[in-house]
Design an enzyme around this catalytic site. Sequence first.
Site, short mmCIF file in Angstrom:
data_model
loop_
_atom_site.label_atom_id
_atom_site.label_comp_id
_atom_site.label_asym_id
_atom_site.label_seq_id
_atom_site.Cartn_x
_atom_site.Cartn_y
_atom_site.Cartn_z
N ARG A 1 0.74 -1.28 -0.03
CA ARG A 1 0.00 0.06 0.04
C ARG A 1 0.54 1.42 0.04
NH1 ARG A 1 -3.13 -3.94 1.85
NH2 ARG A 1 -4.89 -4.16 0.90
N LYS B 1 14.69 -6.97 3.24
CA LYS B 1 15.35 -6.08 4.16
C LYS B 1 16.73 -6.24 4.83
CE LYS B 1 10.83 -4.66 5.96
NZ LYS B 1 9.93 -4.39 7.08
N ASP C 1 10.66 1.46 10.77
CA ASP C 1 9.67 0.77 11.46
C ASP C 1 9.39 1.28 13.20
OD1 ASP C 1 8.76 -0.47 9.40
OD2 ASP C 1 9.97 -2.18 9.64
N ARG D 1 11.26 -20.85 20.57
CA ARG D 1 11.98 -20.18 21.63
C ARG D 1 13.10 -19.93 21.34
NH1 ARG D 1 10.99 -20.43 27.32
NH2 ARG D 1 12.92 -20.14 28.66
#
Length: 288
Positions: free
Chosen positions: A22, A72, A108, A161
């Site tokens: 978007r 990224k 972010d 974990r």
Amino acid sequence: MTRRLTPPPRAFVIGWPIKHSRSPLIHNYWLKTLGLEGSYERIEVPPDDLATFLASMRDNGFVGGNVTLPHKESAFELCGRRTATAEELGAVNTLWLDGATLCGDNTDVGGFLASLDAEAPGWAQHCATAVVLGAGGAARAIVQAILQRSKSTIFLVNRTREKALDLARQFAAEIVVCDWTELSNLLEKADLLVNTTSLGMAGQPALSVDIAAVPARAIVCDIVYVPLETELLHAARHRGLKAVGGLGMLLHQAVPGFERWFGRRPQVTAELRALVEADVMAATAGKI
Ligand code: ATR
């Protein structure tokens, strides 16, 4: 007659796949409302082509762009210079050129903080305990953001974990790794609960969390924004808790990139939010 010396700046969002992004809607809204020349294009770049694409961006008239999954981390490696935030996260989502040097930032962290500041002002003053669900790239940014603003103890809950332990080791602060089975006990201490997993996203399994034990003071965030109102947010609002969805983070993380590429700091307005909300609702109509 005047001659144009430099062509209008071009920016991009690259990913693989990219068709659901978007970001073009957001940046093209700002270009239009600010009356600026320039363009922002969605470009699908396969992983093997990333280095070539970035090496030729200047020749193609690009001043920079956004990077999304799965690029990224690879784009981070290809940057000649990165901001401190990007260095800490090992991932970039915003690129620009300084001369011939490819530079990268991770917005972010700032996007999450700006979204919380706008929708839950003063949140950090009351955040002694945060519960973060997930331990992927998004969780890393959220943990970094929470620690930038507060001295919270963070309880990190993840299916795998080992991934949570890896994430926790990267931060000097107190991060306690827990299993999903411990969640109900953790929730009663939470000042802030953030879902950073893909659970609850359209097309993904549900996020089954009973938030009955969450204190009335708590803020509940979901970084998922498709659907706009996830089950977690719905349950939080139903209980009268402050609920913050993922759309604000998406909108606010876009601000620094636009300013770098096009020279004006844009605003996250109610009109922009409504535009993107309508697009998300149209895409999800009948699918959820
Ligand atoms: P992002 O960059 O968006 O954070 P990611 O790195 O793939 O994406 O991380 C996805 C997160 O959602 C992880 O915490 C993942 O848990 P694992 O580390 O155990 O994979 C979590 N997640 C995704 N699907 C899940 C599922 N079905 N059940 C539990 N957790 C899930």
